[in-house]
Design a protein around this motif. Structure first.
Motif, PDB file in Angstrom:
ATOM      1  N   VAL A 101       4.267  11.040   3.162  1.00 52.14           N
ATOM      2  CA  VAL A 101       3.295  10.843   4.248  1.00 52.14           C
ATOM      3  C   VAL A 101       3.889  11.390   5.545  1.00 52.14           C
ATOM      4  N   LEU A 102       3.057  12.091   6.305  1.00 52.62           N
ATOM      5  CA  LEU A 102       3.421  12.447   7.679  1.00 52.62           C
ATOM      6  C   LEU A 102       2.449  11.759   8.622  1.00 52.62           C
ATOM      7  N   SER A 103       2.990  11.020   9.576  1.00 50.43           N
ATOM      8  CA  SER A 103       2.199  10.533  10.711  1.00 50.43           C
ATOM      9  C   SER A 103       2.566  11.433  11.885  1.00 50.43           C
ATOM     10  N   SER A 104       1.657  12.378  12.192  1.00 49.91           N
ATOM     11  CA  SER A 104       1.903  13.296  13.318  1.00 49.91           C
ATOM     12  C   SER A 104       1.389  12.611  14.570  1.00 49.91           C
ATOM     13  N   ASN A 105       2.261  11.876  15.212  1.00 48.70           N
ATOM     14  CA  ASN A 105       1.864  10.939  16.252  1.00 48.70           C
ATOM     15  C   ASN A 105       2.365  11.281  17.641  1.00 48.70           C
ATOM     16  N   ALA A 106       3.458  12.026  17.742  1.00 45.90           N
ATOM     17  CA  ALA A 106       4.090  12.270  19.058  1.00 45.90           C
ATOM     18  C   ALA A 106       3.076  12.865  20.037  1.00 45.90           C
ATOM     19  N   GLY A 107       3.078  12.313  21.253  1.00 42.14           N
ATOM     20  CA  GLY A 107       2.161  12.840  22.264  1.00 42.14           C
ATOM     21  C   GLY A 107       2.516  12.321  23.634  1.00 42.14           C
ATOM     22  N   ILE A 108       2.108  13.087  24.634  1.00 44.84           N
ATOM     23  CA  ILE A 108       2.328  12.672  26.020  1.00 44.84           C
ATOM     24  C   ILE A 108       0.995  12.759  26.769  1.00 44.84           C
ATOM     25  N   CYS A 109       0.904  11.998  27.841  1.00 47.09           N
ATOM     26  CA  CYS A 109      -0.299  12.042  28.676  1.00 47.09           C
ATOM     27  C   CYS A 109       0.086  11.761  30.119  1.00 47.09           C
ATOM     28  N   PRO A 110       0.714  12.748  30.782  1.00 46.69           N
ATOM     29  CA  PRO A 110       1.039  12.556  32.204  1.00 46.69           C
ATOM     30  C   PRO A 110      -0.219  12.706  33.059  1.00 46.69           C
ATOM     31  N   PHE A 111      -0.885  11.613  33.353  1.00 45.46           N
ATOM     32  CA  PHE A 111      -2.149  11.671  34.104  1.00 45.46           C
ATOM     33  C   PHE A 111      -1.983  12.532  35.359  1.00 45.46           C
ATOM     34  N   HIS A 112      -2.921  13.432  35.601  1.00 47.29           N
ATOM     35  CA  HIS A 112      -2.787  14.316  36.779  1.00 47.29           C
ATOM     36  C   HIS A 112      -4.158  14.868  37.142  1.00 47.29           C
ATOM     37  N   VAL A 157      -2.059   3.365   8.015  1.00 45.98           N
ATOM     38  CA  VAL A 157      -1.596   2.963   6.674  1.00 45.98           C
ATOM     39  C   VAL A 157      -2.718   3.137   5.654  1.00 45.98           C
ATOM     40  N   PHE A 158      -3.927   2.730   6.016  1.00 45.90           N
ATOM     41  CA  PHE A 158      -5.056   2.901   5.084  1.00 45.90           C
ATOM     42  C   PHE A 158      -5.261   4.371   4.728  1.00 45.90           C
ATOM     43  N   LEU A 200       0.795  -1.238   0.000  1.00 45.70           N
ATOM     44  CA  LEU A 200       0.000   0.000   0.000  1.00 45.70           C
ATOM     45  C   LEU A 200       0.824   1.282   0.000  1.00 45.70           C
ATOM     46  N   LEU A 201       2.102   1.169   0.396  1.00 44.46           N
ATOM     47  CA  LEU A 201       2.948   2.380   0.469  1.00 44.46           C
ATOM     48  C   LEU A 201       4.260   2.163  -0.266  1.00 44.46           C
ATOM     49  N   GLU A 202       4.197   1.442  -1.373  1.00 44.10           N
ATOM     50  CA  GLU A 202       5.409   1.083  -2.141  1.00 44.10           C
ATOM     51  C   GLU A 202       6.239   2.312  -2.505  1.00 44.10           C
ATOM     52  N   ASN A 203       7.477   2.321  -2.041  1.00 48.71           N
ATOM     53  CA  ASN A 203       8.434   3.389  -2.340  1.00 48.71           C
ATOM     54  C   ASN A 203       8.011   4.775  -1.863  1.00 48.71           C
ATOM     55  N   LYS A 204       7.040   4.823  -0.978  1.00 48.97           N
ATOM     56  CA  LYS A 204       6.688   6.092  -0.345  1.00 48.97           C
ATOM     57  C   LYS A 204       7.700   6.388   0.769  1.00 48.97           C
ATOM     58  N   ALA A 246       4.689   1.214  15.888  1.00 47.07           N
ATOM     59  CA  ALA A 246       3.857   0.309  15.079  1.00 47.07           C
ATOM     60  C   ALA A 246       3.570   0.926  13.714  1.00 47.07           C
ATOM     61  N   ILE A 247       3.350   2.245  13.680  1.00 51.11           N
ATOM     62  CA  ILE A 247       3.110   2.919  12.396  1.00 51.11           C
ATOM     63  C   ILE A 247       4.356   2.839  11.512  1.00 51.11           C
ATOM     64  N   ALA A 248       5.519   3.041  12.114  1.00 52.43           N
ATOM     65  CA  ALA A 248       6.765   2.975  11.351  1.00 52.43           C
ATOM     66  C   ALA A 248       6.960   1.581  10.767  1.00 52.43           C
ATOM     67  N   LEU A 249       6.742   0.562  11.576  1.00 55.73           N
ATOM     68  CA  LEU A 249       6.909  -0.824  11.114  1.00 55.73           C
ATOM     69  C   LEU A 249       5.877  -1.184  10.053  1.00 55.73           C
ATOM     70  N   ALA A 250       4.625  -0.833  10.294  1.00 56.15           N
ATOM     71  CA  ALA A 250       3.559  -1.157   9.329  1.00 56.15           C
ATOM     72  C   ALA A 250       3.826  -0.469   7.992  1.00 56.15           C
ATOM     73  N   SER A 251       4.331   0.757   8.054  1.00 58.86           N
ATOM     74  CA  SER A 251       4.639   1.488   6.815  1.00 58.86           C
ATOM     75  C   SER A 251       5.757   0.787   6.043  1.00 58.86           C
ATOM     76  N   ALA A 252       6.790   0.352   6.772  1.00 61.49           N
ATOM     77  CA  ALA A 252       7.904  -0.358   6.121  1.00 61.49           C
ATOM     78  C   ALA A 252       7.423  -1.668   5.514  1.00 61.49           C
ATOM     79  N   ARG A 253       6.555  -2.359   6.247  1.00 67.09           N
ATOM     80  CA  ARG A 253       6.023  -3.634   5.724  1.00 67.09           C
ATOM     81  C   ARG A 253       5.226  -3.423   4.432  1.00 67.09           C
TER      82      ARG A 253
END
Ligand code: RM4
Length: 260
Positions: free
Chosen positions: A93-104, A234-235, A2-6, A20-27
């Motif tokens: 493709v950009l996967s804007s994924n970085a995030g934190i959640c310090p429960f408080h 990926v989809f 689905l992401l050949e040579n992207k 997981a996104i990085a691995l799935a994209s490579a796969r």
């Protein structure tokens, strides 16, 4: 494939959903640029998390680079895209994924906890999306941006009063960017993960009663896994979603709709 040579850029790509996104994209045939921040501990055997993910992608026969930086700083996104283009020639493709959640708790939450969560989750998404879209516009061949929002864009959390507004903001950012970037053929969508077992919530879910309560509330009967989200990213990144922009996709096992 689905992401050949992207070329796929993933922020927060050394752990959890980003990994997981990085691995799935490579796969699916992509080369991958991974942003990470302060992830130098040897948490994956002898290698650090980021060395491990780069190695796994290269073992799949795809190329990978790792670029450290805090996405909360505007220059991080600019440098990440520059390093990606230097290495792979373009960005698709950009996967804007970085995030934190310090429960408080809300009432005694220090400004530093609130401000750092907004800076990483919302400001970071804005800056890295701006940097990637600028490069995609220059390339003139369109692109796809998929942000990791959350079920928490739609519902609240008593220990997440700092976090849920950022996820609602990320969802809204994608809606507005879909309009702003549509003329350039750049699609912008978000995924909304439910309760996915990752480092982000490991401490929270170490409470066995809470883990059981959350699992019981999920119609599919299990907490999500990072790859459950990655497959949806990926989809949305692929040409299968060529007419999808400004949309959001709940990836939550039915948690959101389960009142009774
Ligand atoms: C999600 C949701 C999950 C929580 C993570 C950290 O938006 O609230 O329940 O574990 O955030």
């Amino acid at each position: 494939m689905l992401l050949e040579n992207k070329v796929v850029v993933v922020t927060g790509g050394s752990r959890g959903i980003g990994r997981a996104i990085a691995l799935a994209s490579a796969r699916e045939g992509a080369d991958v640029a991974i942003n990470y921040w302060g992830d130098n501990d040897e948490s994956y055997g002898k290698a650090s998390a980021v060395e491990s993910i780069v190695g796994e992608i290269e073992a799949l026969g795809r190329r990978a680079i790792a670029v450290e930086g805090n996405v909360a700083e505007r220059d991080t996104g600019i440098e990440l895209i520059r390093r990606t283009v230097d290495a792979f020639g373009h960005v698709d493709v950009l996967s804007s994924n970085a995030g934190i959640c310090p429960f408080h708790a809300f009432l005694d939450m220090p400004a530093s906890v609130y401000e750092s969560t907004v800076a990483v989750n919302l400001n970071g998404a804005f800056y890295v999306t701006q940097a990637a879209a600028t490069q995609m516009k220059t390339q003139g061949t369109g692109g796809a941006i998929v942000a990791t929002s959350s079920i928490s864009a739609l519902v609240g959390g008593g220990m997440q009063t700092h976090y849920t507004p950022t996820k609602a903001g990320v969802h809204s950012l994608m809606q507005s960017c879909a309009i702003a970037l549509g003329p350039y053929g750049i699609r912008c969508n978000s995924v909304m993960p439910g309760t996915i077992a990752t480092d982000l919530n490991a401490e929270d879910l170490s409470d066995t009663d809470k883990r059981a309560y959350m699992t019981k509330r999920i119609p599919l009967g299990r907490l999500g896994e990072p790859d459950d989200v990655a497959q949806c990213v990926v989809f949305l990144a692929s040409d299968r979603a060529r007419y999808v922009t400004g949309a959001s996709l709940l990836v939550d096992g039915g948690l959101f709709v389960n009142l009774q």
